[in-house]
Design a protein around this motif. Sequence first.
Motif, PDB file in Angstrom:
ATOM      1  N   SER A 269       0.848  -1.193   0.000  1.00  0.00           N
ATOM      2  CA  SER A 269       0.000   0.000   0.000  1.00  0.00           C
ATOM      3  C   SER A 269       0.876   1.232   0.000  1.00  0.00           C
ATOM      4  CB  SER A 269      -0.941   0.025   1.218  1.00  0.00           C
ATOM      5  OG  SER A 269      -0.205   0.193   2.423  1.00  0.00           O
ATOM      6  N   LYS A 270       0.266   2.367  -0.290  1.00  0.00           N
ATOM      7  CA  LYS A 270       0.937   3.649  -0.133  1.00  0.00           C
ATOM      8  C   LYS A 270      -0.063   4.657   0.397  1.00  0.00           C
ATOM      9  CE  LYS A 270       0.729   6.951  -2.325  1.00  0.00           C
ATOM     10  NZ  LYS A 270      -0.140   8.212  -2.296  1.00  0.00           N
ATOM     11  N   GLY A 271       0.447   5.650   1.094  1.00  0.00           N
ATOM     12  CA  GLY A 271      -0.406   6.701   1.614  1.00  0.00           C
ATOM     13  C   GLY A 271       0.213   7.300   2.849  1.00  0.00           C
ATOM     14  N   ALA A 272       0.072   8.618   2.998  1.00  0.00           N
ATOM     15  CA  ALA A 272       0.585   9.301   4.181  1.00  0.00           C
ATOM     16  C   ALA A 272      -0.230  10.550   4.490  1.00  0.00           C
ATOM     17  CB  ALA A 272       2.063   9.670   3.998  1.00  0.00           C
TER      18      ALA A 272
ATOM     19  N   GLU B 235       1.694  11.956   7.426  1.00  0.00           N
ATOM     20  CA  GLU B 235       2.565  13.115   7.216  1.00  0.00           C
ATOM     21  C   GLU B 235       2.791  13.864   8.527  1.00  0.00           C
ATOM     22  OE1 GLU B 235       1.483  13.924   2.533  1.00  0.00           O
ATOM     23  OE2 GLU B 235       0.435  15.069   4.086  1.00  0.00           O
ATOM     24  N   GLY B 236       4.046  13.902   8.952  1.00  0.00           N
ATOM     25  CA  GLY B 236       4.413  14.600  10.173  1.00  0.00           C
ATOM     26  C   GLY B 236       4.030  13.900  11.460  1.00  0.00           C
ATOM     27  N   ALA B 237       3.532  12.681  11.399  1.00  0.00           N
ATOM     28  CA  ALA B 237       3.029  11.996  12.591  1.00  0.00           C
ATOM     29  C   ALA B 237       4.147  11.683  13.580  1.00  0.00           C
ATOM     30  CB  ALA B 237       2.306  10.711  12.200  1.00  0.00           C
ATOM     31  N   THR B 238       3.837  11.875  14.852  1.00  0.00           N
ATOM     32  CA  THR B 238       4.758  11.477  15.918  1.00  0.00           C
ATOM     33  C   THR B 238       4.104  10.470  16.866  1.00  0.00           C
ATOM     34  OG1 THR B 238       4.126  13.219  17.488  1.00  0.00           O
ATOM     35  CG2 THR B 238       5.793  13.782  15.839  1.00  0.00           C
ATOM     36  N   LYS B 239       2.775  10.265  16.703  1.00  0.00           N
ATOM     37  CA  LYS B 239       2.062   9.367  17.600  1.00  0.00           C
ATOM     38  C   LYS B 239       1.010   8.569  16.833  1.00  0.00           C
ATOM     39  CE  LYS B 239       3.025  12.320  21.488  1.00  0.00           C
ATOM     40  NZ  LYS B 239       2.537  13.311  22.470  1.00  0.00           N
ATOM     41  N   PHE B 240       0.859   7.319  17.219  1.00  0.00           N
ATOM     42  CA  PHE B 240      -0.134   6.400  16.642  1.00  0.00           C
ATOM     43  C   PHE B 240      -1.207   6.191  17.695  1.00  0.00           C
ATOM     44  CE2 PHE B 240      -1.690   2.023  16.071  1.00  0.00           C
ATOM     45  CZ  PHE B 240      -2.113   2.066  14.758  1.00  0.00           C
TER      46      PHE B 240
ATOM     47  N   SER C 127       0.961  17.633  13.467  1.00  0.00           N
ATOM     48  CA  SER C 127       2.172  18.342  13.879  1.00  0.00           C
ATOM     49  C   SER C 127       2.486  19.508  12.953  1.00  0.00           C
ATOM     50  CB  SER C 127       3.358  17.367  13.886  1.00  0.00           C
ATOM     51  OG  SER C 127       3.705  17.014  12.546  1.00  0.00           O
ATOM     52  N   HIS C 128       3.491  20.306  13.346  1.00  0.00           N
ATOM     53  CA  HIS C 128       3.990  21.371  12.484  1.00  0.00           C
ATOM     54  C   HIS C 128       4.451  20.799  11.143  1.00  0.00           C
ATOM     55  CE1 HIS C 128       3.923  24.000  15.972  1.00  0.00           C
ATOM     56  NE2 HIS C 128       4.735  23.191  16.627  1.00  0.00           N
ATOM     57  N   GLU C 129       5.031  19.599  11.183  1.00  0.00           N
ATOM     58  CA  GLU C 129       5.594  19.000   9.977  1.00  0.00           C
ATOM     59  C   GLU C 129       4.521  18.692   8.945  1.00  0.00           C
ATOM     60  OE1 GLU C 129       8.742  17.611   7.559  1.00  0.00           O
ATOM     61  OE2 GLU C 129       8.651  18.895   9.334  1.00  0.00           O
ATOM     62  N   TYR C 130       3.307  18.372   9.394  1.00  0.00           N
ATOM     63  CA  TYR C 130       2.208  18.129   8.453  1.00  0.00           C
ATOM     64  C   TYR C 130       1.970  19.371   7.597  1.00  0.00           C
ATOM     65  CZ  TYR C 130      -2.400  17.273   6.507  1.00  0.00           C
ATOM     66  OH  TYR C 130      -3.448  17.135   5.635  1.00  0.00           O
ATOM     67  N   VAL C 131       1.943  20.530   8.238  1.00  0.00           N
ATOM     68  CA  VAL C 131       1.736  21.777   7.502  1.00  0.00           C
ATOM     69  C   VAL C 131       2.885  22.017   6.535  1.00  0.00           C
ATOM     70  CG1 VAL C 131       1.438  24.271   7.714  1.00  0.00           C
ATOM     71  CG2 VAL C 131       0.398  22.742   9.408  1.00  0.00           C
ATOM     72  N   THR C 132       4.103  21.794   6.986  1.00  0.00           N
ATOM     73  CA  THR C 132       5.270  22.009   6.134  1.00  0.00           C
ATOM     74  C   THR C 132       5.238  21.119   4.901  1.00  0.00           C
ATOM     75  OG1 THR C 132       6.620  22.649   8.032  1.00  0.00           O
ATOM     76  CG2 THR C 132       7.793  21.927   6.049  1.00  0.00           C
ATOM     77  N   ILE C 133       4.949  19.837   5.102  1.00  0.00           N
ATOM     78  CA  ILE C 133       4.923  18.879   3.985  1.00  0.00           C
ATOM     79  C   ILE C 133       3.895  19.312   2.945  1.00  0.00           C
ATOM     80  CG2 ILE C 133       4.266  16.524   3.341  1.00  0.00           C
ATOM     81  CD1 ILE C 133       5.497  15.643   6.048  1.00  0.00           C
ATOM     82  N   ASN C 134       2.708  19.679   3.399  1.00  0.00           N
ATOM     83  CA  ASN C 134       1.642  20.020   2.445  1.00  0.00           C
ATOM     84  C   ASN C 134       1.782  21.403   1.859  1.00  0.00           C
ATOM     85  OD1 ASN C 134      -0.508  17.757   2.237  1.00  0.00           O
ATOM     86  ND2 ASN C 134       0.132  17.760   4.377  1.00  0.00           N
ATOM     87  N   ALA C 135       2.475  22.303   2.563  1.00  0.00           N
ATOM     88  CA  ALA C 135       2.752  23.616   1.982  1.00  0.00           C
ATOM     89  C   ALA C 135       3.770  23.508   0.860  1.00  0.00           C
ATOM     90  CB  ALA C 135       3.255  24.558   3.074  1.00  0.00           C
ATOM     91  N   ASP C 136       4.672  22.535   0.972  1.00  0.00           N
ATOM     92  CA  ASP C 136       5.765  22.390  -0.008  1.00  0.00           C
ATOM     93  C   ASP C 136       5.528  21.259  -0.993  1.00  0.00           C
ATOM     94  OD1 ASP C 136       7.023  24.391   1.368  1.00  0.00           O
ATOM     95  OD2 ASP C 136       8.322  23.064   2.535  1.00  0.00           O
TER      96      ASP C 136
END
Length: 409
Positions: A181-184, A280-285, A397-406
């Motif tokens: 599978s793929k997806g994030a 994307e940007g996840a730190t916790k499950f 997380s902050h990283e989720y915003v960064t990934i999708n902004a870029d």
Amino acid sequence: MSVNLLAPNPATLYPVPGVRIGVTEAGVRKANRKDLTVVLIDEGACVSGVFTQNRFCAAPVQICREHLASGKGVRAMLINTGNANAGTGEDGRVRALSTCKALAAKLGIEANQILPFSTGVIMESLPIDRIEAGLDGALADMGDNHWLRAAEGIMTTDTVAKAFGTQVMIGGALVSITGISKGAGMIRPNMATMLGFMATDACVSPALMRQLATELAEGSFNRVTVDGDTSTNDSFVVIATHKVKHAVIDSLDSADGQALKAAMLSVALQLAQAIVRDGEGATKFIAIKVEGGNTTAECRQVAYAIAHSPLVKTAFFASDPNLGRILAAVGYAGIADLDQTGIDLFLDEVHVAIKGGRNPLYREEEGQRVMKQSEITVRVVLGRGDAADTVWTCDLSHEYVTINADYRS
């Protein structure tokens, strides 16, 4: 970054007789990366699929549905990453069909025996010249043990390839099951911005394949969410090649049917949960279990209200036990006759709320201890009945915003 997600173990990715895979670098969007996969399927196999519920579905999804409905017998799948071929109108359909025709000509089959899949950037024209030029490379790479290469070849913002396999005894014969599978990101049920492919050499009746694909998706991919966005391209395809000569399974209620479904569901669940772990940007499950509902549907309704809440998800990222946010989500989930005085809330073993109010024995430092963990279980007891259901999600997380902004850069 991912949450306790290891790279696939090649030893558990069992070859499935009747399926061969080739992967190449076609430069669909970026150079020097695997981005074009061809899967060849022997004649006589049964194939079924479940697709996105987004009404603005991508051109390849439309064509997959049409080709499956034609009843011609699927003989190949063509998968590209880097370009979703979504939001492309009639031109997108023409381009997707063009790639099917090009591959069909090389294989000596009909174009409607090919299922096309695309994932990546939306509203950009599919570069069919690069895809069609890459077909020979993919065909030259054919092998029955290329599941890991395929898992790598369908990645977009994924940080870890997702592939799992298992074996099970069916009717006295050893059956193999392998899936990728793929997806994030852009992940929520019905289904998610995900591609999922699973194959088995078991014998399953054609009439049962649709039910099998639907029930597998319902128990796995339709229980996960990263950000609440339903993609345009979601696809989950199940292949049964009939290479193991046990009695044909024509009911999931039979002993063989139950054994096969359980084994395939275990793989599907690992694939679905891997998408959340690699969110994307996840730190916790986070597992959200809702119990004591009148129906499983209302339990899932409450679980998704919690899982989709940005306030809840950011609290988990911050390890902040601001747990009134969870109770608020339960309250606005849409159950009109919900009695708040019957609700209990737990974080792992910590009893946070009792009968709709703060547990007098609860201490915030206990909640914070749990919130700091990389894996957390939220348990809500509704006090209405005996039904239960579970949804899996991650923090925001902050990283989720960064990934999708870029994302497009």
